[in-house]
Design a protein around this motif. Structure first.
Motif, short mmCIF file in Angstrom:
data_model
loop_
_atom_site.label_atom_id
_atom_site.label_comp_id
_atom_site.label_asym_id
_atom_site.label_seq_id
_atom_site.Cartn_x
_atom_site.Cartn_y
_atom_site.Cartn_z
N VAL A 25 0.87 -1.27 0.22
CA VAL A 25 0.07 0.04 -0.04
C VAL A 25 0.81 1.25 -0.03
CG1 VAL A 25 -1.83 1.39 1.19
CG2 VAL A 25 -1.84 -1.06 1.17
N SER A 26 0.42 2.26 -0.79
CA SER A 26 1.16 3.57 -0.88
C SER A 26 0.10 4.86 -1.06
CB SER A 26 2.25 3.49 -1.86
OG SER A 26 1.72 3.28 -3.43
N PRO A 27 0.40 5.99 -0.62
CA PRO A 27 -0.54 6.88 -0.98
C PRO A 27 -0.34 7.31 -2.43
CG PRO A 27 1.04 7.31 0.85
CD PRO A 27 1.43 6.10 0.21
N ALA A 28 -1.77 7.33 -3.09
CA ALA A 28 -1.93 7.86 -4.42
C ALA A 28 -2.04 9.38 -4.47
CB ALA A 28 -2.92 6.97 -5.36
N SER A 29 -2.94 9.69 -3.50
CA SER A 29 -3.21 11.19 -3.62
C SER A 29 -3.51 11.49 -2.09
CB SER A 29 -4.31 11.66 -4.47
OG SER A 29 -4.63 12.85 -4.27
N ASP A 70 -13.70 20.72 7.15
CA ASP A 70 -12.27 20.94 6.70
C ASP A 70 -11.59 19.77 6.99
OD1 ASP A 70 -9.83 21.73 5.87
OD2 ASP A 70 -9.52 23.27 7.53
N GLY A 71 -10.82 19.02 6.06
CA GLY A 71 -10.15 17.71 6.16
C GLY A 71 -9.23 17.35 5.18
N VAL A 72 -8.93 16.08 5.26
CA VAL A 72 -7.74 15.68 4.20
C VAL A 72 -8.52 14.43 3.40
CG1 VAL A 72 -5.57 14.63 3.80
CG2 VAL A 72 -6.02 16.38 5.65
N GLU A 73 -8.38 14.40 2.35
CA GLU A 73 -8.86 13.40 1.47
C GLU A 73 -7.54 12.50 0.94
OE1 GLU A 73 -12.12 13.18 -2.03
OE2 GLU A 73 -10.06 13.41 -2.89
N VAL A 74 -7.59 11.29 1.49
CA VAL A 74 -6.45 10.05 1.07
C VAL A 74 -7.05 9.15 0.28
CG1 VAL A 74 -4.79 8.60 2.13
CG2 VAL A 74 -5.32 10.81 3.35
N GLY A 120 -6.76 22.38 9.02
CA GLY A 120 -5.65 23.40 8.99
C GLY A 120 -4.69 23.36 7.89
N PHE A 121 -4.86 21.89 7.02
CA PHE A 121 -4.11 22.25 5.84
C PHE A 121 -4.17 23.11 4.90
CE2 PHE A 121 -2.62 18.01 7.90
CZ PHE A 121 -1.53 18.05 7.88
N GLY A 122 -3.32 23.65 4.07
CA GLY A 122 -3.57 24.45 2.88
C GLY A 122 -3.77 23.76 1.77
N PRO A 123 -3.69 24.39 0.34
CA PRO A 123 -3.79 23.76 -0.90
C PRO A 123 -2.70 22.89 -1.13
CG PRO A 123 -3.46 26.03 -1.06
CD PRO A 123 -3.48 25.83 0.42
N GLU A 124 -1.50 23.11 -0.82
CA GLU A 124 -0.51 22.20 -1.20
C GLU A 124 -0.57 20.97 -0.88
OE1 GLU A 124 3.52 23.75 -0.32
OE2 GLU A 124 2.94 25.87 -0.65
N PRO A 125 0.28 19.90 -1.74
CA PRO A 125 0.20 18.41 -1.39
C PRO A 125 0.54 18.12 -0.19
CG PRO A 125 1.12 18.88 -3.49
CD PRO A 125 0.95 20.34 -2.67
N VAL A 126 -0.12 17.16 0.55
CA VAL A 126 0.14 16.80 1.93
C VAL A 126 0.98 15.27 1.90
CG1 VAL A 126 -0.86 15.90 4.28
CG2 VAL A 126 -1.76 17.91 2.71
N LYS A 127 2.00 15.10 2.74
CA LYS A 127 2.66 13.79 2.64
C LYS A 127 2.13 13.24 3.71
CE LYS A 127 7.53 12.10 3.75
NZ LYS A 127 8.59 12.24 4.24
N LEU A 128 1.93 11.73 3.56
CA LEU A 128 1.52 10.77 4.25
C LEU A 128 2.29 9.70 4.71
CD1 LEU A 128 -0.83 9.13 6.04
CD2 LEU A 128 -1.77 8.29 3.74
N THR A 129 2.74 9.27 5.85
CA THR A 129 3.56 8.18 6.12
C THR A 129 2.74 7.29 7.40
OG1 THR A 129 4.60 9.26 7.74
CG2 THR A 129 5.84 9.19 5.66
#
Length: 254
Positions: free
Chosen positions: A151-155, A177-181, A242-251
Protein backbone atom coordinates in the motif's frame (compact mmCIF):
# COMPACT_ATOMS: atom_id res chain seq x y z
CA UNK A 1 -38.45 -2.05 10.40
CA UNK A 2 -34.83 -3.04 9.82
CA UNK A 3 -31.88 -1.79 11.88
CA UNK A 4 -28.42 -2.49 10.47
CA UNK A 5 -25.20 -2.38 12.48
CA UNK A 6 -22.62 -1.32 9.92
CA UNK A 7 -19.72 -3.09 11.55
CA UNK A 8 -17.88 -3.80 8.36
CA UNK A 9 -15.95 -0.79 7.20
CA UNK A 10 -17.22 1.99 9.45
CA UNK A 11 -17.83 -0.01 12.64
CA UNK A 12 -20.76 2.17 13.80
CA UNK A 13 -22.21 0.87 17.11
CA UNK A 14 -25.98 0.85 17.54
CA UNK A 15 -28.25 -0.36 20.31
CA UNK A 16 -29.47 -3.82 19.32
CA UNK A 17 -31.15 -7.00 20.52
CA UNK A 18 -28.11 -9.11 19.69
CA UNK A 19 -24.33 -8.98 19.68
CA UNK A 20 -21.94 -10.54 17.15
CA UNK A 21 -18.23 -10.91 17.82
CA UNK A 22 -15.66 -10.56 16.48
CA UNK A 23 -16.76 -8.05 13.85
CA UNK A 24 -13.66 -8.47 11.64
CA UNK A 25 -12.23 -11.87 10.66
CA UNK A 26 -9.30 -12.79 8.40
CA UNK A 27 -8.68 -16.34 7.14
CA UNK A 28 -6.75 -18.02 4.31
CA UNK A 29 -8.02 -19.98 1.32
CA UNK A 30 -6.34 -23.25 2.31
CA UNK A 31 -4.58 -24.91 5.19
CA UNK A 32 -5.31 -24.79 8.90
CA UNK A 33 -6.34 -21.13 8.76
CA UNK A 34 -9.25 -21.64 6.33
CA UNK A 35 -11.96 -21.41 8.99
CA UNK A 36 -13.28 -18.92 11.51
CA UNK A 37 -15.76 -18.70 14.36
CA UNK A 38 -18.16 -15.98 15.41
CA UNK A 39 -20.42 -15.82 18.43
CA UNK A 40 -24.01 -14.57 18.46
CA UNK A 41 -25.49 -13.43 21.78
CA UNK A 42 -29.15 -12.67 22.45
CA UNK A 43 -29.53 -9.41 24.40
CA UNK A 44 -33.28 -9.41 24.04
CA UNK A 45 -35.85 -10.35 26.71
CA UNK A 46 -37.50 -12.76 24.29
CA UNK A 47 -36.32 -15.57 22.04
CA UNK A 48 -34.09 -14.64 19.10
CA UNK A 49 -34.48 -16.68 15.89
CA UNK A 50 -31.75 -15.91 13.35
CA UNK A 51 -30.21 -16.98 10.07
CA UNK A 52 -26.73 -16.52 8.60
CA UNK A 53 -26.08 -15.38 5.03
CA UNK A 54 -22.81 -14.72 3.18
CA UNK A 55 -22.43 -11.81 0.74
CA UNK A 56 -19.35 -11.11 -1.35
CA UNK A 57 -18.21 -7.48 -1.46
CA UNK A 58 -16.59 -5.81 -4.46
CA UNK A 59 -15.58 -2.20 -5.11
CA UNK A 60 -15.96 -0.45 -8.44
CA UNK A 61 -13.64 2.24 -9.80
CA UNK A 62 -16.12 4.86 -8.57
CA UNK A 63 -15.76 3.53 -5.02
CA UNK A 64 -19.29 2.14 -4.88
CA UNK A 65 -19.68 -1.27 -3.30
CA UNK A 66 -21.72 -4.16 -4.68
CA UNK A 67 -22.92 -7.25 -2.83
CA UNK A 68 -23.39 -10.72 -4.35
CA UNK A 69 -24.80 -13.79 -2.56
CA UNK A 70 -21.93 -16.20 -1.81
CA UNK A 71 -23.37 -18.86 0.51
CA UNK A 72 -21.93 -21.54 -1.78
CA UNK A 73 -18.35 -20.50 -0.89
CA UNK A 74 -18.68 -21.35 2.81
CA UNK A 75 -19.87 -24.16 5.00
CA UNK A 76 -21.80 -22.46 7.81
CA UNK A 77 -22.79 -24.39 10.92
CA UNK A 78 -25.38 -23.84 12.15
CA UNK A 79 -26.89 -21.74 9.32
CA UNK A 80 -29.82 -20.77 11.54
CA UNK A 81 -31.01 -21.14 15.09
CA UNK A 82 -32.99 -19.69 17.98
CA UNK A 83 -31.48 -18.30 21.18
CA UNK A 84 -33.24 -17.88 24.53
CA UNK A 85 -32.77 -14.61 26.46
CA UNK A 86 -29.06 -14.26 27.26
CA UNK A 87 -28.21 -17.29 25.12
CA UNK A 88 -25.07 -17.62 23.00
CA UNK A 89 -24.27 -19.58 19.84
CA UNK A 90 -20.87 -20.13 18.22
CA UNK A 91 -21.07 -20.27 14.41
CA UNK A 92 -18.33 -22.00 12.44
CA UNK A 93 -17.40 -20.71 8.97
CA UNK A 94 -15.36 -22.98 6.71
CA UNK A 95 -14.08 -21.76 3.33
CA UNK A 96 -15.02 -24.24 0.57
CA UNK A 97 -14.37 -21.92 -2.38
CA UNK A 98 -11.33 -21.93 -4.66
CA UNK A 99 -8.25 -22.90 -2.63
CA UNK A 100 -5.98 -21.12 -5.13
CA UNK A 101 -7.60 -17.68 -5.29
CA UNK A 102 -5.30 -15.09 -6.87
CA UNK A 103 -6.12 -12.23 -4.48
CA UNK A 104 -8.01 -11.58 -1.26
CA UNK A 105 -11.79 -11.72 -1.37
CA UNK A 106 -14.03 -9.84 1.06
CA UNK A 107 -17.40 -10.93 2.42
CA UNK A 108 -20.11 -9.89 4.82
CA UNK A 109 -21.28 -12.46 7.33
CA UNK A 110 -24.87 -11.27 7.83
CA UNK A 111 -26.58 -12.51 10.99
CA UNK A 112 -30.23 -11.62 10.50
CA UNK A 113 -32.94 -11.71 13.12
CA UNK A 114 -36.05 -13.51 11.84
CA UNK A 115 -39.62 -12.34 12.54
CA UNK A 116 -41.75 -14.13 15.11
CA UNK A 117 -45.57 -14.38 15.26
CA UNK A 118 -47.16 -11.38 16.94
CA UNK A 119 -50.04 -11.40 19.39
CA UNK A 120 -53.40 -10.63 17.74
CA UNK A 121 -54.17 -6.92 17.48
CA UNK A 122 -56.81 -5.72 19.93
CA UNK A 123 -60.33 -6.38 18.73
CA UNK A 124 -61.27 -2.70 18.86
CA UNK A 125 -58.74 -2.07 16.12
CA UNK A 126 -56.86 0.54 18.15
CA UNK A 127 -53.85 -1.62 18.81
CA UNK A 128 -50.71 -1.64 16.63
CA UNK A 129 -47.59 -3.80 16.72
CA UNK A 130 -44.17 -3.30 15.16
CA UNK A 131 -41.24 -5.69 15.04
CA UNK A 132 -37.70 -4.30 14.86
CA UNK A 133 -35.46 -6.86 13.14
CA UNK A 134 -31.68 -6.51 13.43
CA UNK A 135 -29.10 -7.37 10.79
CA UNK A 136 -25.55 -7.51 12.14
CA UNK A 137 -22.78 -7.68 9.55
CA UNK A 138 -19.22 -8.77 10.20
CA UNK A 139 -16.35 -8.42 7.73
CA UNK A 140 -14.68 -11.68 6.68
CA UNK A 141 -11.70 -11.59 4.33
CA UNK A 142 -10.21 -14.69 2.67
CA UNK A 143 -6.61 -14.29 1.48
CA UNK A 144 -4.15 -16.49 -0.44
CA UNK A 145 -1.47 -17.94 1.87
CA UNK A 146 1.86 -16.11 1.78
CA UNK A 147 0.36 -13.11 -0.04
CA UNK A 148 1.20 -9.58 1.13
CA UNK A 149 -0.28 -6.08 0.74
CA UNK A 150 1.70 -3.28 -0.89
CA UNK A 151 0.00 0.00 0.00
CA UNK A 152 1.15 3.50 -0.85
CA UNK A 153 -0.54 6.93 -0.98
CA UNK A 154 -1.75 7.79 -4.48
CA UNK A 155 -3.13 11.21 -3.51
CA UNK A 156 -3.34 13.25 -0.29
CA UNK A 157 -4.91 16.72 -0.29
CA UNK A 158 -6.95 19.18 1.70
CA UNK A 159 -10.68 19.00 1.00
CA UNK A 160 -13.93 20.44 2.31
CA UNK A 161 -16.54 17.69 2.53
CA UNK A 162 -19.85 16.81 4.10
CA UNK A 163 -19.46 14.05 6.71
CA UNK A 164 -21.91 11.17 6.48
CA UNK A 165 -24.73 11.22 9.01
CA UNK A 166 -24.74 8.62 11.76
CA UNK A 167 -27.48 5.95 11.61
CA UNK A 168 -30.79 7.43 12.74
CA UNK A 169 -29.49 11.02 12.70
CA UNK A 170 -30.54 13.81 10.38
CA UNK A 171 -28.17 14.55 7.51
CA UNK A 172 -25.50 17.06 8.45
CA UNK A 173 -25.44 20.26 6.39
CA UNK A 174 -22.16 21.66 7.72
CA UNK A 175 -18.96 21.18 5.73
CA UNK A 176 -15.85 19.67 7.31
CA UNK A 177 -12.32 20.92 6.69
CA UNK A 178 -10.26 17.75 6.31
CA UNK A 179 -7.90 15.64 4.26
CA UNK A 180 -8.80 13.29 1.41
CA UNK A 181 -6.49 10.27 1.11
CA UNK A 182 -6.47 7.80 -1.78
CA UNK A 183 -4.52 4.62 -1.05
CA UNK A 184 -3.35 2.22 -3.76
CA UNK A 185 -2.70 -1.45 -2.97
CA UNK A 186 -0.49 -3.21 -5.53
CA UNK A 187 -0.26 -6.43 -3.50
CA UNK A 188 -2.37 -9.58 -3.79
CA UNK A 189 -3.47 -9.34 -0.16
CA UNK A 190 -5.92 -6.85 1.34
CA UNK A 191 -4.83 -4.27 3.92
CA UNK A 192 -6.49 -2.96 7.09
CA UNK A 193 -4.95 0.50 7.25
CA UNK A 194 -6.43 1.60 10.59
CA UNK A 195 -4.03 -0.88 12.21
CA UNK A 196 -1.32 1.79 11.79
CA UNK A 197 -0.91 5.34 12.90
CA UNK A 198 -0.93 7.93 10.09
CA UNK A 199 1.36 10.98 9.99
CA UNK A 200 0.25 13.90 7.82
CA UNK A 201 2.79 16.61 6.99
CA UNK A 202 2.44 19.73 4.90
CA UNK A 203 1.78 23.44 5.18
CA UNK A 204 -1.13 25.32 6.66
CA UNK A 205 -2.98 28.15 4.91
CA UNK A 206 -0.28 30.62 6.00
CA UNK A 207 2.50 28.48 4.52
CA UNK A 208 3.78 27.26 7.89
CA UNK A 209 4.82 23.65 8.53
CA UNK A 210 2.00 21.50 9.93
CA UNK A 211 2.17 17.92 11.19
CA UNK A 212 -0.75 15.87 12.48
CA UNK A 213 -0.44 12.32 13.87
CA UNK A 214 -3.64 10.27 13.74
CA UNK A 215 -3.78 7.27 16.09
CA UNK A 216 -5.33 3.88 15.19
CA UNK A 217 -8.22 4.58 17.58
CA UNK A 218 -8.93 7.89 15.85
CA UNK A 219 -8.73 6.20 12.45
CA UNK A 220 -11.25 3.53 13.45
CA UNK A 221 -13.71 6.24 14.42
CA UNK A 222 -13.18 8.08 11.13
CA UNK A 223 -12.78 5.31 8.52
CA UNK A 224 -13.50 2.02 10.28
CA UNK A 225 -11.09 -0.78 9.38
CA UNK A 226 -9.51 1.19 6.55
CA UNK A 227 -9.94 -1.82 4.25
CA UNK A 228 -8.07 -1.48 0.95
CA UNK A 229 -8.72 -4.28 -1.59
CA UNK A 230 -5.87 -6.07 -3.38
CA UNK A 231 -4.81 -4.57 -6.71
CA UNK A 232 -7.18 -1.68 -6.06
CA UNK A 233 -7.70 1.74 -4.51
CA UNK A 234 -9.86 3.31 -1.81
CA UNK A 235 -10.41 6.94 -0.90
CA UNK A 236 -10.91 8.07 2.71
CA UNK A 237 -11.71 11.45 4.21
CA UNK A 238 -10.36 12.41 7.62
CA UNK A 239 -11.63 15.28 9.80
CA UNK A 240 -8.14 16.81 10.12
CA UNK A 241 -8.41 20.59 9.64
CA UNK A 242 -5.77 23.21 8.99
CA UNK A 243 -3.88 22.14 5.86
CA UNK A 244 -3.53 24.47 2.91
CA UNK A 245 -3.84 23.75 -0.82
CA UNK A 246 -0.34 22.30 -1.27
CA UNK A 247 0.15 18.49 -1.41
CA UNK A 248 0.22 16.67 1.92
CA UNK A 249 2.71 13.91 2.73
CA UNK A 250 1.43 10.72 4.38
CA UNK A 251 3.54 8.14 6.19
CA UNK A 252 2.43 5.12 8.21
CA UNK A 253 3.60 4.64 11.79
CA UNK A 254 3.96 1.15 13.24
Amino acid sequence: MLAIAAAIFMLVPVASAMRVSPMVLEIESRGTNASARIEVQNLNKGNLPFQVRILQIQFGKDGNMTETPADDKFLVFPPQGALPPGGRQVIRLQWVGDAEIATSQAFYVAVEQLPVPLDPVAKDGLGAQVQVLYNMRALLVVAPPDSKPDVSPASVRQVNYQPPALPGAAESLSMQDGVEVTLRNEGRRHAMMSNFGWRLEGKDRDGKYLRVDVSPDELIKAIGTGYVPPLGERTFRLPVPGFGPEPVKLTFIQ
